[in-house]
Design a protein around this motif. Structure first.
Motif, mmCIF file in Angstrom:
data_model
loop_
_atom_site.group_PDB
_atom_site.id
_atom_site.type_symbol
_atom_site.label_atom_id
_atom_site.label_comp_id
_atom_site.label_asym_id
_atom_site.label_seq_id
_atom_site.Cartn_x
_atom_site.Cartn_y
_atom_site.Cartn_z
ATOM 1 N N TYR A 120 18.422 68.269 22.329
ATOM 2 C CA TYR A 120 19.226 67.501 23.267
ATOM 3 C C TYR A 120 20.408 68.350 23.715
ATOM 4 C CZ TYR A 120 16.704 63.385 21.630
ATOM 5 O OH TYR A 120 15.724 62.480 21.324
ATOM 6 N N ILE A 121 20.660 68.367 25.001
ATOM 7 C CA ILE A 121 21.837 69.025 25.559
ATOM 8 C C ILE A 121 22.642 67.942 26.257
ATOM 9 C CG2 ILE A 121 22.691 70.758 27.185
ATOM 10 C CD1 ILE A 121 20.022 72.245 26.715
ATOM 11 N N TYR A 122 23.879 67.775 25.849
ATOM 12 C CA TYR A 122 24.701 66.665 26.329
ATOM 13 C C TYR A 122 26.174 67.002 26.178
ATOM 14 C CZ TYR A 122 24.998 65.823 21.328
ATOM 15 O OH TYR A 122 25.204 65.978 19.989
ATOM 16 N N CYS A 123 27.017 66.170 26.711
ATOM 17 C CA CYS A 123 28.454 66.349 26.599
ATOM 18 C C CYS A 123 29.022 65.199 25.777
ATOM 19 C CB CYS A 123 29.083 66.378 27.985
ATOM 20 S SG CYS A 123 30.780 66.967 27.962
ATOM 21 N N TYR A 124 29.793 65.535 24.748
ATOM 22 C CA TYR A 124 30.384 64.523 23.887
ATOM 23 C C TYR A 124 31.736 65.029 23.385
ATOM 24 C CZ TYR A 124 31.074 61.429 19.899
ATOM 25 O OH TYR A 124 31.605 60.532 18.998
ATOM 26 N N SER A 149 23.602 61.315 15.249
ATOM 27 C CA SER A 149 24.664 60.750 16.085
ATOM 28 C C SER A 149 25.094 61.831 17.078
ATOM 29 C CB SER A 149 25.850 60.310 15.233
ATOM 30 O OG SER A 149 26.517 61.431 14.705
ATOM 31 N N PRO A 150 25.722 61.440 18.184
ATOM 32 C CA PRO A 150 26.150 62.449 19.167
ATOM 33 C C PRO A 150 27.113 63.496 18.595
ATOM 34 C CG PRO A 150 26.219 60.278 20.141
ATOM 35 C CD PRO A 150 25.934 60.093 18.673
ATOM 36 N N SER A 151 27.859 63.134 17.581
ATOM 37 C CA SER A 151 28.808 64.087 16.996
ATOM 38 C C SER A 151 28.112 65.164 16.163
ATOM 39 C CB SER A 151 29.844 63.356 16.140
ATOM 40 O OG SER A 151 29.205 62.702 15.068
ATOM 41 N N SER A 152 26.815 65.007 15.916
ATOM 42 C CA SER A 152 26.070 65.966 15.093
ATOM 43 C C SER A 152 25.771 67.275 15.809
ATOM 44 C CB SER A 152 24.738 65.350 14.653
ATOM 45 O OG SER A 152 24.941 64.170 13.935
ATOM 46 N N GLY A 153 25.841 67.288 17.126
ATOM 47 C CA GLY A 153 25.465 68.472 17.889
ATOM 48 C C GLY A 153 26.423 69.635 17.726
ATOM 49 N N GLN A 154 25.877 70.828 17.926
ATOM 50 C CA GLN A 154 26.656 72.061 17.866
ATOM 51 C C GLN A 154 27.490 72.209 19.132
ATOM 52 O OE1 GLN A 154 26.818 74.502 15.419
ATOM 53 N NE2 GLN A 154 28.370 75.458 16.686
ATOM 54 N N GLU A 155 28.781 72.446 18.990
ATOM 55 C CA GLU A 155 29.652 72.650 20.148
ATOM 56 C C GLU A 155 29.325 73.989 20.802
ATOM 57 O OE1 GLU A 155 33.587 72.364 18.547
ATOM 58 O OE2 GLU A 155 33.522 70.178 18.450
ATOM 59 N N ILE A 156 29.079 73.947 22.116
ATOM 60 C CA ILE A 156 28.719 75.153 22.851
ATOM 61 C C ILE A 156 29.862 75.628 23.730
ATOM 62 C CG2 ILE A 156 27.101 76.152 24.521
ATOM 63 C CD1 ILE A 156 25.792 75.384 21.855
ATOM 64 N N LEU A 157 30.372 74.713 24.555
ATOM 65 C CA LEU A 157 31.368 75.079 25.551
ATOM 66 C C LEU A 157 32.213 73.854 25.865
ATOM 67 C CD1 LEU A 157 32.246 77.287 27.666
ATOM 68 C CD2 LEU A 157 30.598 76.253 29.205
ATOM 69 N N GLU A 158 33.479 74.058 26.097
ATOM 70 C CA GLU A 158 34.377 72.953 26.404
ATOM 71 C C GLU A 158 34.134 72.460 27.834
ATOM 72 O OE1 GLU A 158 39.027 71.906 25.440
ATOM 73 O OE2 GLU A 158 38.366 73.989 25.491
#
Length: 155
Positions: free
Chosen positions: A85-89, A105-114
């Motif tokens: 999944y690629i998304y903004c959170y 949960s959406p907070s589980s994703g790896q931060e890529i870019l602000e």
């Protein structure tokens, strides 16, 4: 004495103006670099992820939560189905790689870019429109071509 004092004052004023002009130019350059970094990095990242997963029925637009669009990239390895999944959170473009039966949960994703927002939709049968907002709040649309025959069964 007055001439020397006037000459010094003119020199000081000129030096001060040169510093102000230089600071303004530096700020403009830094803002442009930040803009280029955000827009180009986000565009390149999305384009590369779509190209990597450009398979039959490998790309979909879904929702992580109400009002939170996500790009779902499906893959299968050794008989196990995975979804990226690629998304903004929470102010970040994120990537989450999970098995299809995982709880997350959406907070589980790896931060890529602000980034402040991301939305995605199919603008045609083989054209994905992704719009993201940088930290400056400006919306940037990116059109990504999908080359596989989506929706058709593999030969």
């Amino acid at each position: 004495m007055i001439f020397v004092l006037a000459l010094f004052t003119i020199f000081a004023a000129t030096a001060f103006l040169a510093v102000l002009i230089g600071a303004r130019q530096y700020q403009t350059t830094a803002d442009n670099m930040n803009y280029n970094y955000e827009v180009r990095t986000a565009s390149s990242y999305l384009e590369e992820k779509i190209r990597q997963n450009d398979t039959v029925a490998g790309i979909a637009v879904t929702s992580m939560a109400p009002g939170m669009d996500a790009i779902a990239l499906y893959s299968s390895e050794n008989g196990v189905d995975y979804t990226t999944y690629i998304y903004c959170y929470d102010g970040w473009l994120r990537e989450l790689f999970v098995t299809q039966d995982s709880v997350y949960s959406p907070s589980s994703g790896q931060e890529i870019l602000e980034l402040s927002a991301l939305s995605a939709e199919f603008a045609g049968e083989d054209l994905l429109k992704v719009t993201f907002s940088g930290t400056d709040g400006v919306h940037y649309p990116v059109y990504l071509s999908i080359h596989s025959d989506s929706g058709k069964e593999a030969p």
